[in-house]
Design a protein around this motif. Structure first.
Motif, mmCIF file in Angstrom:
data_model
loop_
_atom_site.group_PDB
_atom_site.id
_atom_site.type_symbol
_atom_site.label_atom_id
_atom_site.label_comp_id
_atom_site.label_asym_id
_atom_site.label_seq_id
_atom_site.Cartn_x
_atom_site.Cartn_y
_atom_site.Cartn_z
ATOM 1 N N GLY A 150 34.032 44.024 33.611
ATOM 2 C CA GLY A 150 34.190 44.039 32.168
ATOM 3 C C GLY A 150 33.011 44.676 31.463
ATOM 4 O O GLY A 150 32.275 45.483 32.033
ATOM 5 N N PRO A 151 32.773 44.291 30.203
ATOM 6 C CA PRO A 151 31.714 44.936 29.427
ATOM 7 C C PRO A 151 30.327 44.545 29.909
ATOM 8 O O PRO A 151 30.106 43.443 30.410
ATOM 9 C CB PRO A 151 31.977 44.434 27.999
ATOM 10 N N GLY A 152 29.388 45.479 29.734
ATOM 11 C CA GLY A 152 28.009 45.222 30.111
ATOM 12 C C GLY A 152 27.060 45.954 29.177
ATOM 13 O O GLY A 152 27.407 46.979 28.583
ATOM 14 N N ALA A 182 32.968 47.880 33.378
ATOM 15 C CA ALA A 182 33.214 47.964 34.819
ATOM 16 C C ALA A 182 34.607 47.459 35.144
ATOM 17 O O ALA A 182 34.943 46.297 34.869
ATOM 18 C CB ALA A 182 32.164 47.160 35.577
ATOM 19 N N TRP A 183 35.410 48.334 35.723
ATOM 20 C CA TRP A 183 36.725 47.946 36.239
ATOM 21 C C TRP A 183 36.625 47.936 37.756
ATOM 22 O O TRP A 183 36.384 48.970 38.374
ATOM 23 C CB TRP A 183 37.788 48.943 35.776
ATOM 24 N N VAL A 190 35.797 51.740 38.829
ATOM 25 C CA VAL A 190 35.565 52.778 37.821
ATOM 26 C C VAL A 190 34.613 52.179 36.791
ATOM 27 O O VAL A 190 34.889 51.098 36.245
ATOM 28 C CB VAL A 190 36.864 53.237 37.141
ATOM 29 N N VAL A 191 33.495 52.867 36.532
ATOM 30 C CA VAL A 191 32.485 52.345 35.596
ATOM 31 C C VAL A 191 32.074 53.471 34.645
ATOM 32 O O VAL A 191 31.218 54.300 34.990
ATOM 33 C CB VAL A 191 31.257 51.791 36.327
ATOM 34 N N LEU A 222 30.248 58.619 34.313
ATOM 35 C CA LEU A 222 31.485 58.019 34.797
ATOM 36 C C LEU A 222 31.378 57.926 36.307
ATOM 37 O O LEU A 222 31.344 58.944 37.001
ATOM 38 C CB LEU A 222 32.703 58.853 34.405
ATOM 39 N N ASP A 223 31.316 56.689 36.809
ATOM 40 C CA ASP A 223 31.133 56.435 38.238
ATOM 41 C C ASP A 223 32.415 55.829 38.788
ATOM 42 O O ASP A 223 32.930 54.839 38.243
ATOM 43 C CB ASP A 223 29.954 55.475 38.440
#
Length: 462
Positions: A150-152, A182-183, A190-191, A222-223
């Motif tokens: 989730g959000p960070g 962060a998913w 996928v981040v 995008l990672d």
């Protein structure tokens, strides 16, 4: 001396230099551990009776579970000490001695570090304007909330004052807040992340016409990656592709000071960093995609990794333009190719290989290979190769092997293919009994920075 501290004294006589005294003191308490090492020649006959010494002190203290202090201090009496007293390249290659004291605080969200650091320059041929700056002091802060899923939010900050006898001095302040989402699912992640970096300097004198330059720029990444598995006989094989897109707009920075920033060696860690440089004096522009893949063979019963192989490269949508003084900006649309291989098989063989290949000029840039065969206790054979274009090309071999119930032989040899001459070698014979052992060792080693060599024979009783 006591269950928690001890001392070792090593008196000696050097036939050409005179008496010497070495020592070590160690201590351990419920919160601290430390060690002091020193060597002293009170009157060196080879240096007109001058006293010579080398001392080093390291210590770590945990005041609480979150607050730690550590220090490492070293000093040599003069810049020729290591050439005169060290055996081999590990001494004659010493360029600097570091003195640093650091206080660190760590909790669930924050990590804060304050330090002071300077260096004693041992390389007397290094120009004063090329010697490292002292940090007096430096403060580093990193805060992080969420981000695993989730959000960070992450915040990085630095404030540091640089000082040196030659050249411009001054302070630098750098801050970078970053927001991410962060998913993560089994086998995939996928981040995306966006941030903003701002850096300002306050200099002791004008540098390129400005005493307080400032630089700001957004940073976006995008990672994404996968972790795939399949059964391969009695083992599990993985395939782990990864992609990192990074965007940092170009900023003209040739008029900014250069205190501590450098270009690190390209490796798998650096491949997936959005920043080309280490240090805040330069912010590398980027519009690029880094791609790589790793495959592993794992024994599911033990978790032991039998093989790991990785291949990666960066592709430039826009070629980077920012460069350090003396650095050539990339002229191609992609970086060198990075490859690594680690093999552990049959509990006897280990192989490590790292390689950097320039596909545009079709040649190797850097390579490191090592293989070892260890069939049992006290038995091992090893070979290695190290290459860096224009600097180093060396091969080496090592061995240790029993020749009876109590006897063993061991040795090593390193040869420079670039210089077409040996760098160092040793050969020894050892006898072991229940509570004592004796060794005789012959060694040829580099004895000065010019590459001249010397011989030594020693008898050791333990």
């Amino acid at each position: 001396l006591a269950p928690n501290y001890d001392a070792t004294l090593t008196p000696g006589v050097l036939s050409r230099r005179g008496a010497s005294l070495g020592g070590q003191f160690r201590y351990l308490t419920s919160r601290s551990r430390g060690q002091f090492d020193g060597d002293w020649v009170p009157s060196d006959d080879e240096r007109d009776g001058d006293g010579r010494h080398y001392v080093r002190f390291v210590e770590r203290t945990d005041f609480t579970g979150r607050l730690r202090f550590d220090t490492s201090l070293a000093n040599a009496s003069d810049s020729l000490y290591f050439e005169d007293f060290a055996l081999g390249p590990e001494g004659t290659s010493t360029l600097f001695l570091e003195r640093v004291a650091r206080l660190t605080y760590l909790d669930e969200h924050w990590r804060a570090t304050g330090l002071v650091q300077n260096f004693q320059t041992i390389d007397r041929f290094l120009a004063r304007e090329d010697r490292p700056y002292a940090r007096a002091p430096q403060a580093l802060v990193r805060g992080r909330w969420g981000g695993a899923r989730g959000p960070g939010l992450e915040l990085r900050g630095e404030g540091v004052y640089f000082t040196r006898d030659e050249g411009v001095t001054g302070s630098r302040f750098d801050v970078e807040p970053t927001a991410s989402w962060a998913w993560r699912r089994p086998g995939a992640f996928v981040v995306p992340a966006v941030g903003f970096r701002a850096t300002t300097w306050s200099l002791s004198e004008e540098h390129s016409g400005d005493r307080t330059p400032t630089r700001t720029a957004p940073v976006a990444t995008l990672d994404a990656g996968l972790v795939l598995e399949r059964t391969a006989g009695r083992r599990v094989q993985t395939l782990e592709p990864r992609m990192l897109y990074a965007y940092v707009p170009y900023r003209e920075q040739s008029d900014l000071p250069l205190f501590d920033t450098g270009l690190p060696t390209l490796n798998l860690v650096q491949l997936f960093r959005p920043q080309r440089y280490v240090g805040a004096d330069r912010l590398g522009d980027a519009n690029q995609v880094a791609v790589g893949a790793t495959t592993r063979l794992v024994d599911p019963a033990t978790g032991r990794e039998v093989l790991a192989a990785t291949l990666g490269q960066i592709y430039y949508v826009d070629r980077p333009r920012v460069a350090l003084p003396g650095e050539t900006a990339p002229t191609s649309n992609s970086s060198d190719i990075i490859a690594q291989l680690a093999l552990n098989t049959f509990d006897k063989w280990t192989v490590r290989l790292g390689h950097q290949w320039n596909p545009h000029e079709n040649r190797s840039v850097r390579s490191d290979f090592r293989a070892q065969y260890a069939p049992g206790q006290g038995r091992s054979l090893g070979v290695g190769y190290r290459f860096q274009r224009g600097l180093v090309e060396q091969v080496d071999g090592t061995f240790t092997w029993p020749v009876g119930e109590a006897w063993s032989v061991y040795g090593a040899h390193t040869y420079s293919l670039r210089d077409e001459q040996p760098i160092g070698s040793f050969l020894g014979l050892e006898y072991r009994a229940c509570c004592w052992q004796v060794r005789v060792l012959g060694r040829r080693f580099v004895s000065s920075r010019t590459g001249s060599q010397d011989n030594g024979v020693s008898l050791q009783l333990e």
